[in-house]
Design a protein around this motif. Structure first.
Motif, PDB file in Angstrom:
ATOM      1  N   MET A   1       0.782  -1.164   0.123  1.00 40.81           N
ATOM      2  CA  MET A   1       0.081   0.133   0.219  1.00 40.81           C
ATOM      3  C   MET A   1       0.949   1.191   0.076  1.00 40.81           C
ATOM      4  SD  MET A   1      -1.241   0.666   3.754  1.00 40.81           S
ATOM      5  CE  MET A   1      -1.857   2.401   3.547  1.00 40.81           C
ATOM      6  N   ASN A   2       0.190   2.462  -0.307  1.00 37.88           N
ATOM      7  CA  ASN A   2       1.187   3.495  -0.278  1.00 37.88           C
ATOM      8  C   ASN A   2       0.122   4.752   0.244  1.00 37.88           C
ATOM      9  OD1 ASN A   2      -0.304   5.277  -2.525  1.00 37.88           O
ATOM     10  ND2 ASN A   2       0.449   3.323  -3.633  1.00 37.88           N
ATOM     11  N   SER A   3       0.729   5.832   0.691  1.00 43.33           N
ATOM     12  CA  SER A   3      -0.146   6.866   1.410  1.00 43.33           C
ATOM     13  C   SER A   3      -1.159   7.352   0.677  1.00 43.33           C
ATOM     14  CB  SER A   3       0.857   8.080   2.201  1.00 43.33           C
ATOM     15  OG  SER A   3       1.667   8.539   0.992  1.00 43.33           O
ATOM     16  N   ASN A   4      -1.110   7.391  -0.754  1.00 41.46           N
ATOM     17  CA  ASN A   4      -2.044   8.094  -1.355  1.00 41.46           C
ATOM     18  C   ASN A   4      -3.452   7.305  -1.592  1.00 41.46           C
ATOM     19  OD1 ASN A   4      -0.432   9.964  -2.406  1.00 41.46           O
ATOM     20  ND2 ASN A   4       0.632   8.521  -3.881  1.00 41.46           N
ATOM     21  N   GLU A   5      -3.446   6.031  -1.121  1.00 40.10           N
ATOM     22  CA  GLU A   5      -4.621   5.271  -1.038  1.00 40.10           C
ATOM     23  C   GLU A   5      -5.353   5.609   0.295  1.00 40.10           C
ATOM     24  OE1 GLU A   5      -3.750   0.877  -2.344  1.00 40.10           O
ATOM     25  OE2 GLU A   5      -2.020   1.494  -1.573  1.00 40.10           O
ATOM     26  N   ILE A   6      -4.819   6.394   1.003  1.00 42.65           N
ATOM     27  CA  ILE A   6      -5.787   6.558   2.245  1.00 42.65           C
ATOM     28  C   ILE A   6      -6.377   7.910   2.063  1.00 42.65           C
ATOM     29  CG2 ILE A   6      -5.354   6.907   4.843  1.00 42.65           C
ATOM     30  CD1 ILE A   6      -4.869   4.096   3.629  1.00 42.65           C
ATOM     31  N   LYS A   7      -7.667   7.926   2.912  1.00 37.33           N
ATOM     32  CA  LYS A   7      -8.429   9.093   3.099  1.00 37.33           C
ATOM     33  C   LYS A   7      -8.114   9.880   4.334  1.00 37.33           C
ATOM     34  CE  LYS A   7     -12.067   7.467  -0.175  1.00 37.33           C
ATOM     35  NZ  LYS A   7     -13.267   6.881  -0.226  1.00 37.33           N
ATOM     36  N   PHE A   8      -7.441  10.987   4.328  1.00 41.15           N
ATOM     37  CA  PHE A   8      -7.095  11.361   5.722  1.00 41.15           C
ATOM     38  C   PHE A   8      -8.235  12.502   6.057  1.00 41.15           C
ATOM     39  CE2 PHE A   8      -2.923  10.145   4.074  1.00 41.15           C
ATOM     40  CZ  PHE A   8      -2.369   9.669   5.073  1.00 41.15           C
ATOM     41  N   ASP A   9      -8.479  12.643   7.203  1.00 38.60           N
ATOM     42  CA  ASP A   9      -9.843  13.625   7.564  1.00 38.60           C
ATOM     43  C   ASP A   9      -9.183  14.955   7.482  1.00 38.60           C
ATOM     44  OD1 ASP A   9      -8.082  14.416   9.594  1.00 38.60           O
ATOM     45  OD2 ASP A   9      -9.089  13.406  11.249  1.00 38.60           O
TER      46      ASP A   9
ATOM     47  N   VAL B   1       6.610  -3.589  12.212  1.00 39.03           N
ATOM     48  CA  VAL B   1       5.281  -3.426  11.424  1.00 39.03           C
ATOM     49  C   VAL B   1       5.363  -4.975  10.612  1.00 39.03           C
ATOM     50  CG1 VAL B   1       4.065  -2.596   9.665  1.00 39.03           C
ATOM     51  CG2 VAL B   1       4.968  -1.082  11.262  1.00 39.03           C
ATOM     52  N   VAL B   2       4.326  -5.746  10.673  1.00 35.32           N
ATOM     53  CA  VAL B   2       4.350  -6.933   9.802  1.00 35.32           C
ATOM     54  C   VAL B   2       3.178  -6.720   8.472  1.00 35.32           C
ATOM     55  CG1 VAL B   2       3.460  -9.234  10.036  1.00 35.32           C
ATOM     56  CG2 VAL B   2       4.465  -8.431  11.825  1.00 35.32           C
ATOM     57  N   ASP B   3       2.045  -5.974   9.071  1.00 35.40           N
ATOM     58  CA  ASP B   3       1.243  -5.524   7.709  1.00 35.40           C
ATOM     59  C   ASP B   3       0.574  -4.610   8.257  1.00 35.40           C
ATOM     60  OD1 ASP B   3       0.104  -6.040   5.397  1.00 35.40           O
ATOM     61  OD2 ASP B   3      -1.408  -7.371   6.292  1.00 35.40           O
ATOM     62  N   ILE B   4       0.050  -3.604   7.150  1.00 32.65           N
ATOM     63  CA  ILE B   4      -0.854  -2.525   7.333  1.00 32.65           C
ATOM     64  C   ILE B   4      -2.103  -2.721   6.496  1.00 32.65           C
ATOM     65  CG2 ILE B   4      -1.176  -0.059   7.068  1.00 32.65           C
ATOM     66  CD1 ILE B   4       1.843   0.201   7.832  1.00 32.65           C
ATOM     67  N   GLN B   5      -3.197  -2.551   7.021  1.00 27.87           N
ATOM     68  CA  GLN B   5      -4.452  -2.742   6.330  1.00 27.87           C
ATOM     69  C   GLN B   5      -5.298  -1.679   6.379  1.00 27.87           C
ATOM     70  OE1 GLN B   5      -6.174  -6.295   7.536  1.00 27.87           O
ATOM     71  NE2 GLN B   5      -4.439  -7.528   7.667  1.00 27.87           N
ATOM     72  N   TYR B   6      -6.224  -1.443   5.427  1.00 28.68           N
ATOM     73  CA  TYR B   6      -7.112  -0.215   5.566  1.00 28.68           C
ATOM     74  C   TYR B   6      -8.667  -0.891   5.491  1.00 28.68           C
ATOM     75  CZ  TYR B   6      -6.494   0.116   0.533  1.00 28.68           C
ATOM     76  OH  TYR B   6      -6.197  -0.086  -0.632  1.00 28.68           O
ATOM     77  N   ASP B   7      -9.578  -0.022   6.093  1.00 26.33           N
ATOM     78  CA  ASP B   7     -10.806  -0.496   5.899  1.00 26.33           C
ATOM     79  C   ASP B   7     -11.543  -0.408   4.817  1.00 26.33           C
ATOM     80  OD1 ASP B   7     -11.334   2.026   6.098  1.00 26.33           O
ATOM     81  OD2 ASP B   7     -12.789   2.020   7.589  1.00 26.33           O
ATOM     82  N   CYS B   8     -12.897  -0.733   4.555  1.00 28.78           N
ATOM     83  CA  CYS B   8     -13.578  -0.572   3.335  1.00 28.78           C
ATOM     84  C   CYS B   8     -13.698   1.127   2.682  1.00 28.78           C
ATOM     85  CB  CYS B   8     -15.055  -1.183   3.512  1.00 28.78           C
ATOM     86  SG  CYS B   8     -15.861  -0.606   4.736  1.00 28.78           S
ATOM     87  N   ASP B   9     -13.832   1.825   3.705  1.00 25.78           N
ATOM     88  CA  ASP B   9     -13.741   3.196   3.442  1.00 25.78           C
ATOM     89  C   ASP B   9     -12.468   4.079   3.338  1.00 25.78           C
ATOM     90  OD1 ASP B   9     -16.547   3.202   3.571  1.00 25.78           O
ATOM     91  OD2 ASP B   9     -16.548   3.467   5.612  1.00 25.78           O
TER      92      ASP B   9
ATOM     93  N   ASP C   1     -10.532   5.171   5.412  1.00 25.48           N
ATOM     94  CA  ASP C   1     -10.195   6.025   6.454  1.00 25.48           C
ATOM     95  C   ASP C   1      -9.788   5.559   7.828  1.00 25.48           C
ATOM     96  OD1 ASP C   1     -12.711   4.992   7.041  1.00 25.48           O
ATOM     97  OD2 ASP C   1     -13.668   6.990   7.048  1.00 25.48           O
ATOM     98  N   ALA C   2      -9.438   4.461   7.748  1.00 29.69           N
ATOM     99  CA  ALA C   2      -9.020   3.832   9.227  1.00 29.69           C
ATOM    100  C   ALA C   2      -7.868   2.765   8.852  1.00 29.69           C
ATOM    101  CB  ALA C   2     -10.087   3.202   9.891  1.00 29.69           C
ATOM    102  N   LEU C   3      -6.861   2.460   9.464  1.00 30.94           N
ATOM    103  CA  LEU C   3      -5.683   1.698   9.594  1.00 30.94           C
ATOM    104  C   LEU C   3      -5.805   0.564  10.444  1.00 30.94           C
ATOM    105  CD1 LEU C   3      -2.817   4.119   8.444  1.00 30.94           C
ATOM    106  CD2 LEU C   3      -4.398   2.548   6.880  1.00 30.94           C
ATOM    107  N   LEU C   4      -5.267  -0.289  10.218  1.00 33.35           N
ATOM    108  CA  LEU C   4      -5.049  -1.606  11.131  1.00 33.35           C
ATOM    109  C   LEU C   4      -3.595  -1.864  10.909  1.00 33.35           C
ATOM    110  CD1 LEU C   4      -5.750  -3.879  13.404  1.00 33.35           C
ATOM    111  CD2 LEU C   4      -6.412  -5.241  11.373  1.00 33.35           C
ATOM    112  N   VAL C   5      -2.845  -1.770  12.029  1.00 31.84           N
ATOM    113  CA  VAL C   5      -1.514  -2.259  11.864  1.00 31.84           C
ATOM    114  C   VAL C   5      -1.179  -3.130  12.682  1.00 31.84           C
ATOM    115  CG1 VAL C   5       0.877  -0.896  11.997  1.00 31.84           C
ATOM    116  CG2 VAL C   5      -1.118   0.546  11.375  1.00 31.84           C
ATOM    117  N   LEU C   6      -0.675  -4.129  12.155  1.00 32.04           N
ATOM    118  CA  LEU C   6      -0.161  -5.523  12.574  1.00 32.04           C
ATOM    119  C   LEU C   6       1.387  -5.308  13.120  1.00 32.04           C
ATOM    120  CD1 LEU C   6      -2.105  -7.918  10.551  1.00 32.04           C
ATOM    121  CD2 LEU C   6      -2.826  -7.170  13.048  1.00 32.04           C
ATOM    122  N   VAL C   7       1.830  -5.563  14.254  1.00 33.20           N
ATOM    123  CA  VAL C   7       3.181  -5.212  14.689  1.00 33.20           C
ATOM    124  C   VAL C   7       3.727  -6.432  15.657  1.00 33.20           C
ATOM    125  CG1 VAL C   7       2.949  -2.895  14.548  1.00 33.20           C
ATOM    126  CG2 VAL C   7       2.622  -3.907  16.867  1.00 33.20           C
TER     127      VAL C   7
END
Length: 210
Positions: A1-9, A69-77, A79-85
């Motif tokens: 993934m890259n930061s451009n995929e994320i919707k920041f508030d 960091v093992v993995d970073i996932q984002y939700d369906c919208d 606009d939220a991250l799940l970071v596995l560490v």
């Protein structure tokens, strides 16, 4: 993934749930901006944005309790991250494994409590590689698998005796000794402890389906 995929508030932030990759315990909720997310992706360790200090901060920079960091996932919208560490120590500034440790006594158990097993495995792996003089773990590795197997057998017998004696105090110490020597054996064999956990999970799911 890259930061451009994320919707920041509107403040340029995104909430990040930090979760232990091994125990799946939720460690903390923090916030990232685009820069901290990119630093996290580039370095392989967690970086966050402090809303109170209005600055970036590297988890563990002063305490040493970094998070790999093992993995970073984002939700369906998106606009939220799940970071596995894989945490190197407590996640909470209070010294607790998790920022959500309140109420552990009432729940009786908490997945974060099992962090010590991962920490122990890491220490044993380090002992195998570095072989520090005078360390008991070094002694076991230098004596070889036969000595390690002998200790596993001895500690198993001690656990049985403690259980027969109906002594919780004796049993917890002997069980701890057994787990330690079993971890040494697994490291000597090159078998990660996570593989044991995966096997238990697979058996659990098979039982559910039967």
């Amino acid at each position: 993934m890259n930061s451009n995929e994320i919707k920041f508030d509107e403040k340029g932030l995104v909430p990040a749930i930090i979760q232990d990759a091994q125990t799946l315990a939720v460690l903390t909720l923090a916030y990232m901006n685009k820069e901290s997310l990119e630093k996290t992706l580039a370095t392989g360790e967690t970086w966050f944005f402090s809303r109170s200090r209005q600055e970036l901060w590297h988890k563990g920079e002063t305490s040493g309790n970094t998070q790999t960091v093992v993995d970073i996932q984002y939700d369906c919208d998106q606009d939220a991250l799940l970071v596995l560490v894989n945490p190197k120590g407590p996640a909470c500034h209070t010294g607790a494994v998790s920022c959500f440790a309140q109420g552990v006594a009432e729940r009786k158990t908490n997945l974060g409590d099992y962090q010590i097993l991962q920490t122990l495995e890491q220490i044993i792996q380090q002992r195998e590689q570095e072989r520090p003089e005078g360390a008991y773990t070094t002694y076991l590795f230098e004596k070889g698998v036969d000595k390690i197997l002998k200790k596993v057998g001895e500690e198993s017998a001690e656990v049985i005796i403690a259980a027969k004696n109906r002594s919780h105090e004796e049993l917890k110490w002997e069980a701890a000794d057994l787990l330690y020597h079993l971890q040494v054996l697994l490291v000597e064999q090159g078998l990660p402890f996570t593989e044991i956990l995966k096997t238990l999970e697979e058996r659990h799911h098979q039982k559910d389906r039967s």
